[in-house]
Write an enzyme that holds these catalytic residues in place. Structure first.
Site, PDB file in Angstrom:
ATOM      1  N   SER A  88       1.042  -1.192  -0.228  1.00 51.06           N
ATOM      2  CA  SER A  88      -0.110  -0.229  -0.026  1.00 51.06           C
ATOM      3  C   SER A  88       1.016   1.202   0.151  1.00 51.06           C
ATOM      4  O   SER A  88       2.074   1.120   0.409  1.00 51.06           O
ATOM      5  CB  SER A  88      -0.930  -0.131   1.264  1.00 51.06           C
ATOM      6  OG  SER A  88      -1.419   1.286   1.706  1.00 51.06           O
ATOM      7  N   TYR A 109      -2.315  -1.534  10.472  1.00 48.95           N
ATOM      8  CA  TYR A 109      -2.224  -1.749   9.096  1.00 48.95           C
ATOM      9  C   TYR A 109      -1.079  -0.876   8.326  1.00 48.95           C
ATOM     10  O   TYR A 109      -0.190  -1.806   7.774  1.00 48.95           O
ATOM     11  CB  TYR A 109      -3.481  -0.892   8.296  1.00 48.95           C
ATOM     12  CG  TYR A 109      -3.732  -0.913   7.015  1.00 48.95           C
ATOM     13  CD1 TYR A 109      -4.197  -2.290   6.349  1.00 48.95           C
ATOM     14  CD2 TYR A 109      -3.139   0.138   6.092  1.00 48.95           C
ATOM     15  CE1 TYR A 109      -4.333  -2.274   4.804  1.00 48.95           C
ATOM     16  CE2 TYR A 109      -3.422  -0.035   4.664  1.00 48.95           C
ATOM     17  CZ  TYR A 109      -4.116  -1.410   4.255  1.00 48.95           C
ATOM     18  OH  TYR A 109      -4.177  -1.252   2.947  1.00 48.95           O
TER      19      TYR A 109
HETATM   20  P1  NAD Z   1     -11.346  -6.198  -0.271  1.00 46.81           P
HETATM   21  O1  NAD Z   1     -11.565  -6.047   1.234  1.00 46.81           O
HETATM   22  O2  NAD Z   1     -12.032  -6.062  -1.413  1.00 46.81           O
HETATM   23  O3  NAD Z   1     -10.243  -7.481  -0.628  1.00 46.81           O
HETATM   24  C1  NAD Z   1      -9.968  -7.967   0.605  1.00 46.81           C
HETATM   25  C2  NAD Z   1      -9.843  -9.495   0.257  1.00 46.81           C
HETATM   26  O4  NAD Z   1      -9.153 -10.349   1.304  1.00 46.81           O
HETATM   27  C3  NAD Z   1     -11.311 -10.263   0.303  1.00 46.81           C
HETATM   28  O5  NAD Z   1     -11.487 -11.219  -1.009  1.00 46.81           O
HETATM   29  C4  NAD Z   1     -11.498 -11.093   1.608  1.00 46.81           C
HETATM   30  O6  NAD Z   1     -12.396 -11.837   1.640  1.00 46.81           O
HETATM   31  C5  NAD Z   1      -9.755 -11.392   1.648  1.00 46.81           C
HETATM   32  N1  NAD Z   1      -9.510 -11.856   3.013  1.00 46.81           N
HETATM   33  C6  NAD Z   1      -9.976 -11.131   4.238  1.00 46.81           C
HETATM   34  N2  NAD Z   1      -9.492 -11.908   5.315  1.00 46.81           N
HETATM   35  C7  NAD Z   1      -8.887 -12.929   5.057  1.00 46.81           C
HETATM   36  C8  NAD Z   1      -8.415 -14.314   5.368  1.00 46.81           C
HETATM   37  N3  NAD Z   1      -8.091 -14.094   6.772  1.00 46.81           N
HETATM   38  N4  NAD Z   1      -7.826 -15.045   4.470  1.00 46.81           N
HETATM   39  C9  NAD Z   1      -7.996 -15.205   3.272  1.00 46.81           C
HETATM   40  N5  NAD Z   1      -8.566 -13.948   2.726  1.00 46.81           N
HETATM   41  C10 NAD Z   1      -8.865 -12.942   3.431  1.00 46.81           C
HETATM   42  O7  NAD Z   1      -9.971  -5.039  -0.257  1.00 46.81           O
HETATM   43  P2  NAD Z   1      -8.905  -4.780  -1.610  1.00 46.81           P
HETATM   44  O8  NAD Z   1      -9.083  -3.202  -1.650  1.00 46.81           O
HETATM   45  O9  NAD Z   1      -9.246  -5.392  -2.767  1.00 46.81           O
HETATM   46  O10 NAD Z   1      -7.575  -5.037  -0.976  1.00 46.81           O
HETATM   47  C11 NAD Z   1      -6.865  -6.164  -1.455  1.00 46.81           C
HETATM   48  C12 NAD Z   1      -5.354  -5.611  -0.891  1.00 46.81           C
HETATM   49  O11 NAD Z   1      -4.919  -4.281  -1.475  1.00 46.81           O
HETATM   50  C13 NAD Z   1      -5.075  -5.418   0.656  1.00 46.81           C
HETATM   51  O12 NAD Z   1      -3.873  -6.062   0.897  1.00 46.81           O
HETATM   52  C14 NAD Z   1      -5.031  -4.089   0.810  1.00 46.81           C
HETATM   53  O13 NAD Z   1      -4.472  -3.904   1.721  1.00 46.81           O
HETATM   54  C15 NAD Z   1      -4.265  -3.370  -0.339  1.00 46.81           C
HETATM   55  N6  NAD Z   1      -4.723  -2.512  -0.804  1.00 46.81           N
HETATM   56  C16 NAD Z   1      -5.739  -1.824  -1.062  1.00 46.81           C
HETATM   57  C17 NAD Z   1      -6.230  -0.351  -1.352  1.00 46.81           C
HETATM   58  C18 NAD Z   1      -7.530   0.379  -1.756  1.00 46.81           C
HETATM   59  O14 NAD Z   1      -7.714   1.384  -1.945  1.00 46.81           O
HETATM   60  N7  NAD Z   1      -8.357  -0.720  -1.891  1.00 46.81           N
HETATM   61  C19 NAD Z   1      -5.209   0.466  -1.068  1.00 46.81           C
HETATM   62  C20 NAD Z   1      -3.696  -0.096  -0.991  1.00 46.81           C
HETATM   63  C21 NAD Z   1      -3.622  -1.363  -0.696  1.00 46.81           C
END
Ligand code: NAD
Length: 268
Positions: free
Chosen positions: A153, A166
């Site tokens: 991130s 986080y």
């Molecule tokens: P999201 O919440 O849509 O997806 C997260 C996924 O992880 C979901 O499919 C959820 O079911 C799964 N998950 C949660 N706990 C779990 C566990 N214990 N075991 C297995 N799977 C699990 O979020 P996203 O935005 O798609 O995030 C994906 C990645 O991108 C994360 O690492 C997040 O930190 C990173 N990220 C997202 C953003 C953003 O703006 N969306 C920004 C920076 C980083």
């Protein structure tokens, strides 16, 4: 067929939603067989699988909680049982459990570290073990024998009050990624991180569903739009492809310029 990732097998954790879902679909479009990991929603994992199949791709869904080592090991067993090999590990899962620092419980600290950081450690280690076993002499091969993406991130660099568990997990991922990239490079395993800015997914729905919060957010993004999961997925497909074969230990910030200190821009 001449697809970028033909005959390759990829595991994507947290692929039932958001960025992980888009990556699974994009890798499948490029010819990879995908293991769609999910933790809670089987239906949503099946949605991802349907989209993979609609693109002519192959895949399976596998339930595993990435904060549990046993679950992860089962996911790797299932992958090898089904597809017989592994080429790409996308350690994507990440969660937020937010609270002010003074009120943050040790449980919410530990849950985020276990899921976001320790989960990536175990996934990367198990994937690397498989990569090395698949090739008789990795040191002597020309191209990479396996690829790992650590989903990070912009908060691996930008401090984030109210989210210190986080931010600590993502800061940890940065040095974890670089250290294993250094250690695994001689074995021709490439390890890179992707650090998204603000991507429109369920993780930050409270922000993009509120117009006032959205306006404030857009001030932090010089490119003046929120990112789409596909913005990240396209870069992910590229960085695990042989087109990026000389790239390891790098972090790709996919953030519309969020890392450019927009508050210092001359808007006058
Ligand atoms: P999201 O919440 O849509 O997806 C997260 C996924 O992880 C979901 O499919 C959820 O079911 C799964 N998950 C949660 N706990 C779990 C566990 N214990 N075991 C297995 N799977 C699990 O979020 P996203 O935005 O798609 O995030 C994906 C990645 O991108 C994360 O690492 C997040 O930190 C990173 N990220 C997202 C953003 C953003 O703006 N969306 C920004 C920076 C980083």
């Amino acid at each position: 067929e001449n697809l970028l990732l033909a005959n390759q097998v990829a595991i994507i954790t947290g692929a039932s939603s958001g960025i992980g879902k888009a990556i699974a679909i994009e890798l499948a479009k490029n010819g990879a067989s995908v293991v769609i990991n999910y933790n809670s929603s089987r239906e949503r994992a099946l949605d991802t699988l349907h989209e993979v199949k609609a693109e002519g791709g192959k895949g399976i869904i596998v339930k595993a909680d990435v904060s549990k080592e046993k679950d992860i090991l089962r996911m790797f067993d299932k992958t090898l049982e089904t597809f017989g090999r592994l080429d790409i590990m996308v350690a994507n899962t990440g969660i937020q459990v937010d609270s002010p620092f003074l009120q943050m419980s040790t449980d919410s600290w530990q849950k985020v570290i276990d899921t976001n950081l320790t989960g990536q450690f175990i996934c990367a280690r198990e994937a690397a073990k498989i990569f090395v076993k698949q090739v008789p002499d990795p040191e002597k091969t020309e191209k990479s024998i396996g690829k790992i993406i650590c989903m990070s991130s912009v908060h691996d660099m930008i401090p984030w009050a109210g989210h210190v568990n986080y931010a600590a997990s993502k800061g940890g991922i940065l040095m974890f990624m670089k250290s294993i990239a250094q250690e695994l490079a001689p074995l021709k395993i490439r390890v890179n991180a992707i650090s998204p800015g603000a991507i429109q997914t369920p993780i930050n729905k409270s922000v993009w569903s509120d117009p006032a919060k959205m306006d404030t957010l857009l001030e932090l993004i010089p490119y003046r739009r929120i990112g789409k999961p596909e913005d990240v997925a396209k870069a992910a497909a590229w960085i695990v492809s042989d087109n990026a074969d000389y790239i390891t230990g790098e972090t790709l910030y996919i953030d519309g310029g969020m890392m450019l200190y927009p508050e210092f821009a001359d808007n006058g």
